[in-house]
Structure formats: C-alpha cells, structure tokens
Design a protein around this motif. Structure first.
Motif, PDB file in Angstrom:
ATOM      1  N   SER A  27      68.009  82.094  55.046  1.00 48.70           N
ATOM      2  CA  SER A  27      69.562  82.503  54.995  1.00 48.70           C
ATOM      3  C   SER A  27      69.914  83.656  54.133  1.00 48.70           C
ATOM      4  O   SER A  27      69.348  83.866  53.185  1.00 48.70           O
ATOM      5  N   GLY A  28      70.769  84.381  54.601  1.00 49.58           N
ATOM      6  CA  GLY A  28      71.264  85.706  54.171  1.00 49.58           C
ATOM      7  C   GLY A  28      70.647  86.873  54.073  1.00 49.58           C
ATOM      8  O   GLY A  28      70.836  87.706  53.294  1.00 49.58           O
ATOM      9  N   LYS A  31      70.433  87.991  59.602  1.00 52.71           N
ATOM     10  CA  LYS A  31      70.053  88.034  60.681  1.00 52.71           C
ATOM     11  C   LYS A  31      71.177  87.818  61.784  1.00 52.71           C
ATOM     12  O   LYS A  31      71.249  88.619  62.707  1.00 52.71           O
ATOM     13  N   GLY A  50      71.491  78.907  64.592  1.00 50.41           N
ATOM     14  CA  GLY A  50      71.994  78.228  63.445  1.00 50.41           C
ATOM     15  C   GLY A  50      73.360  77.739  63.747  1.00 50.41           C
ATOM     16  O   GLY A  50      73.787  76.200  63.336  1.00 50.41           O
ATOM     17  N   TYR A  53      72.768  74.283  65.665  1.00 53.52           N
ATOM     18  CA  TYR A  53      72.384  73.332  64.610  1.00 53.52           C
ATOM     19  C   TYR A  53      73.342  72.570  63.904  1.00 53.52           C
ATOM     20  O   TYR A  53      73.772  71.787  63.574  1.00 53.52           O
ATOM     21  N   ARG A 105      81.043  75.801  59.630  1.00 50.11           N
ATOM     22  CA  ARG A 105      81.000  76.651  58.590  1.00 50.11           C
ATOM     23  C   ARG A 105      81.390  75.852  57.306  1.00 50.11           C
ATOM     24  O   ARG A 105      81.334  76.732  56.243  1.00 50.11           O
ATOM     25  N   VAL A 113      72.974  70.195  57.265  1.00 48.10           N
ATOM     26  CA  VAL A 113      72.457  70.778  58.361  1.00 48.10           C
ATOM     27  C   VAL A 113      70.977  70.759  58.344  1.00 48.10           C
ATOM     28  O   VAL A 113      70.229  70.671  59.367  1.00 48.10           O
ATOM     29  N   SER A 114      70.325  70.730  57.232  1.00 49.85           N
ATOM     30  CA  SER A 114      68.870  70.942  57.152  1.00 49.85           C
ATOM     31  C   SER A 114      68.254  69.467  57.486  1.00 49.85           C
ATOM     32  O   SER A 114      67.256  69.503  58.391  1.00 49.85           O
ATOM     33  N   GLY A 145      67.336  82.914  64.413  1.00 50.31           N
ATOM     34  CA  GLY A 145      67.132  81.587  63.786  1.00 50.31           C
ATOM     35  C   GLY A 145      66.042  81.579  62.831  1.00 50.31           C
ATOM     36  O   GLY A 145      65.949  82.381  62.085  1.00 50.31           O
ATOM     37  N   ARG A 146      65.439  80.524  62.969  1.00 50.93           N
ATOM     38  CA  ARG A 146      64.330  79.988  61.811  1.00 50.93           C
ATOM     39  C   ARG A 146      62.789  80.038  62.655  1.00 50.93           C
ATOM     40  O   ARG A 146      61.902  80.088  62.264  1.00 50.93           O
ATOM     41  N   ASP A 147      62.772  79.470  64.018  1.00 48.92           N
ATOM     42  CA  ASP A 147      61.548  79.309  64.659  1.00 48.92           C
ATOM     43  C   ASP A 147      61.633  79.784  66.169  1.00 48.92           C
ATOM     44  O   ASP A 147      60.943  79.455  67.069  1.00 48.92           O
ATOM     45  N   ARG A 173      75.935  86.370  50.154  1.00 51.64           N
ATOM     46  CA  ARG A 173      76.797  85.085  50.377  1.00 51.64           C
ATOM     47  C   ARG A 173      77.985  84.840  49.282  1.00 51.64           C
ATOM     48  O   ARG A 173      78.856  84.517  49.840  1.00 51.64           O
ATOM     49  N   ARG A 198      67.934  75.208  50.485  1.00 46.84           N
ATOM     50  CA  ARG A 198      67.957  75.238  52.032  1.00 46.84           C
ATOM     51  C   ARG A 198      66.804  75.766  52.587  1.00 46.84           C
ATOM     52  O   ARG A 198      66.038  75.343  53.383  1.00 46.84           O
ATOM     53  N   ASP A 202      64.228  73.783  54.994  1.00 46.79           N
ATOM     54  CA  ASP A 202      63.746  74.566  56.100  1.00 46.79           C
ATOM     55  C   ASP A 202      62.178  74.950  56.399  1.00 46.79           C
ATOM     56  O   ASP A 202      61.654  74.777  57.748  1.00 46.79           O
TER      57      ASP A 202
HETATM   58  N1  LIG Z   1      66.391  78.313  64.877  1.00 48.39           N
HETATM   59  C1  LIG Z   1      66.860  77.582  63.805  1.00 48.39           C
HETATM   60  C2  LIG Z   1      68.155  78.103  63.332  1.00 48.39           C
HETATM   61  C3  LIG Z   1      68.756  77.335  62.176  1.00 48.39           C
HETATM   62  N2  LIG Z   1      68.111  76.079  61.837  1.00 48.39           N
HETATM   63  C4  LIG Z   1      68.754  75.171  60.888  1.00 48.39           C
HETATM   64  C5  LIG Z   1      68.354  75.629  59.482  1.00 48.39           C
HETATM   65  C6  LIG Z   1      69.481  76.134  58.586  1.00 48.39           C
HETATM   66  O1  LIG Z   1      69.636  75.931  57.174  1.00 48.39           O
HETATM   67  C7  LIG Z   1      70.850  75.854  59.525  1.00 48.39           C
HETATM   68  C8  LIG Z   1      71.916  76.689  59.711  1.00 48.39           C
HETATM   69  O2  LIG Z   1      71.438  77.963  60.159  1.00 48.39           O
HETATM   70  P1  LIG Z   1      72.201  79.324  60.073  1.00 48.39           P
HETATM   71  O3  LIG Z   1      71.550  80.423  60.856  1.00 48.39           O
HETATM   72  O4  LIG Z   1      73.690  78.878  60.397  1.00 48.39           O
HETATM   73  O5  LIG Z   1      72.181  79.424  58.434  1.00 48.39           O
HETATM   74  P2  LIG Z   1      72.636  80.560  57.615  1.00 48.39           P
HETATM   75  O6  LIG Z   1      73.819  79.858  56.777  1.00 48.39           O
HETATM   76  O7  LIG Z   1      73.508  81.731  58.336  1.00 48.39           O
HETATM   77  O8  LIG Z   1      71.727  81.038  56.651  1.00 48.39           O
HETATM   78  O9  LIG Z   1      70.141  75.706  60.933  1.00 48.39           O
HETATM   79  C9  LIG Z   1      66.878  75.747  62.167  1.00 48.39           C
HETATM   80  O10 LIG Z   1      66.464  74.558  61.959  1.00 48.39           O
HETATM   81  N3  LIG Z   1      66.424  76.397  63.338  1.00 48.39           N
END
Ligand SMILES: Nc1ccn([C@H]2C[C@H](O)[C@@H](COP(=O)(O)OP(=O)(O)O)O2)c(=O)n1
Ligand SMILES: Nc1ncnc2c1ncn2[C@@H]1O[C@H](COP(=O)(O)OP(=O)(O)O)[C@@H](O)[C@H]1O
Length: 244
Positions: A27-28, A31, A50, A53, A105, A113-114, A145-147, A173, A198, A202
């Motif tokens: 986060s932050g 991306k 994100g 999710y 948001r 969300v996590s 995203g993350r993955d 942030r 978070r 994650d």
């Molecule tokens: N590909 C992704 C994208 C987001 N997520 C989950 C984990 C993240 O904490 C939340 C929110 O994602 P988001 O990109 O909105 O987070 P930010 O607040 O912008 O850092 O979604 C995920 O598990 N896999």
C-alpha cells in the motif's frame, strides 16, 4: 489469451501486439497513480484490482455478512455483480449496477478488506474476472494489485514490483487523508502502523499472498517523484516491446 496466440491474432491484422503489464506492491507505493499514468501514455487499459476486493468487501458489509467468518464470506462470494471500467482516464467500479467508487474507500472497508480478500473463494472469483478483463483489452492493459505477477497473470510481458519506505508511504497516505478531511491534522505514526498491519495480513495469507514475482523488476519509489516512476515503467515496457 496466451502470449503466442495474442501475437498471432494481432500480427494477422498488422496491429501492435497487446502488452500485458503487472504492477504489484504494498500500500502507498504508487501502484494506482503509476499504472494509470502509464496506461494513459501508452494507450492501454487499466485495472485496479484492489478496487475489486474493496467492492466485494463493501457488498459483504452492506449485506450483513460477518467478514471474520471465512465460510460465510465464501458462501456469498459469487453473489455481487462487480463491473470494472478500464479507461485509465476515468476508471469506474459498480456493484450490482450501483457506483461503488466512493463507498469502497471508507475506513470500514479498508479495515475489513484484508480478511475478505484472504478467503480462497473470493480470490478464485475475482481472479477469473481479472483474467477475462485482461484477455479482452484490445491494445493491452496495466493491471495493478498484490498477486498479479505471481498468480493472476504469471505470463505478463512486463512485471513491476513497487516498494517505498514505510515513512514515505505513510506520508503519502497522510497527505490523502488530510486532503479528504479538509486539511485536518493526521497521525502519521498511526497511519504507518495501519499500513504495516495491512501489509502483514496481505503478505501472510495462504492464498496468493503479496509477493514479488521472481521475474519482476523492483523499483524503490521512496526517493523518486511520480513522473520518474512513470518514466521508468514506460521505458521498461518499450524495451520489452522492441526486444520482441
Ligand atoms: N491483487 C490484489 C489487490 C488487492 N488486494 C487486497 C489487499 C489490499 O489490502 C486490499 C486493498 O487494495 P488496494 O490496492 O485498494 O489498497 P491500497 O489502499 O491502495 O493500498 O485488497 C489483494 O488481496 N489482491
Ligand atoms: N513517487 C511518488 N512520490 C510521491 N507521492 C507519490 C508517488 N507515487 C504516488 N504518490 C502519491 O501517494 C499516494 C498513494 O499512491 P497510490 O498510487 O494510491 O499508491 P498504491 O496504489 O500503491 O496504494 C497518492 O496520493 C499519490 O499521489
């Protein structure tokens, strides 16, 4: 579509080969801002995973599903209809036809969300949606995203993993929170702790955790301005396109 069949399809019409770009990171790290700007510059689609999710999390909260109960979340995972608009100039997200850009948001959604995104049934459903969107992008897409580089689009043409120090991320942030709160002071220590919590959730989950893909290029954005990061990613994409 696999890279080779994408290439064959577009070569037959002399169109440029669609390019798939995966941008991951905590986060932050920049991306969303980077991915949108890169997509605008190169005429590509853009997908904020994100937001998807967050959208499913918002739906769970709105429908009284206990987000700490993984089996209740899994049982409801197929119910919301989530639609992402992929124009980088004006990305949109709707849930069951309603605009969800604002509600996703809220702090309540951020706090939940996590947990929701750690549920395998949620990830399977959202991952399928993401792959369909990427396969349908006419000129290509930047997916953040993350993955994305590890799980969703492991054959992406370019993979970027953005990082930044926790202090820089909290300051970024904090700036957003201050603007949203009409200029009121923000507790940067608390913002930093919340980000790190978070990140830990994650990165620590079993199903497709936040992780740099082995073939991703890591870019530390701590000391870089946004336009420098954008330039760096655009250069990596152009180099990849020229190489073939
Ligand atoms: N590909 C992704 C994208 C987001 N997520 C989950 C984990 C993240 O904490 C939340 C929110 O994602 P988001 O990109 O909105 O987070 P930010 O607040 O912008 O850092 O979604 C995920 O598990 N896999
Ligand atoms: N390289 C950078 N330098 C300074 N601020 C940045 C940089 N990249 C992004 N920002 C700002 O930081 C905040 C968070 O960026 P964002 O793109 O939403 O990150 P992420 O999607 O990784 O959570 C935004 O206010 C954005 O304008």
């Amino acid at each position: 579509m696999a890279a080779t069949s994408r290439q064959a399809a577009s070569e037959s019409q002399d169109a440029p080969v669609p390019v798939i770009v995966a941008v991951d990171g905590p986060s932050g790290t920049g991306k969303s801002s980077t991915s949108r700007a890169v997509a605008v510059k190169l005429g590509l689609s853009y997908l904020d995973t994100g937001a998807q999710y967050r959208a499913i999390t918002w739906w769970m909260l709105k429908h009284g599903v206990d987000v700490r109960d993984a089996s209740a979340v899994a049982a409801a995972a197929d119910r919301p209809e989530i639609v992402s608009g992929t124009d980088p100039v004006d990305p949109t997200i709707t849930v069951d036809g309603a605009d969800a850009a604002g509600p996703i948001r809220t702090q309540e959604v951020t706090d939940a969300v996590s947990a929701v995104s750690a549920v395998p049934g949620v990830r399977a459903r959202i991952t399928e949606l993401q792959r369909a969107i990427a396969a349908g992008a006419p000129t290509g897409i930047v997916v953040e995203g993350r993955d994305i580089g590890t799980t969703v689009l492991p054959d992406a043409d370019v993979k970027i993993f953005l990082t930044a120090s926790p202090e820089a991320r909290a300051a970024r942030r904090g700036g957003e929170l201050k603007a949203a709160g009409g200029g009121q002071g923000v507790d940067l220590d608390a913002t930093r702790e919340a980000l790190l919590k978070r990140d830990a959730a994650d990165s620590g989950r079993k199903t497709s955790p936040l992780r740099k893909a082995d073939d991703a290029v890591e870019v530390d954005t701590t000391e870089l301005a946004l336009d420098q990061v954008v330039e760096c990613v655009v250069t990596l994409i152009e180099e990849k396109r020229q190489a073939g």
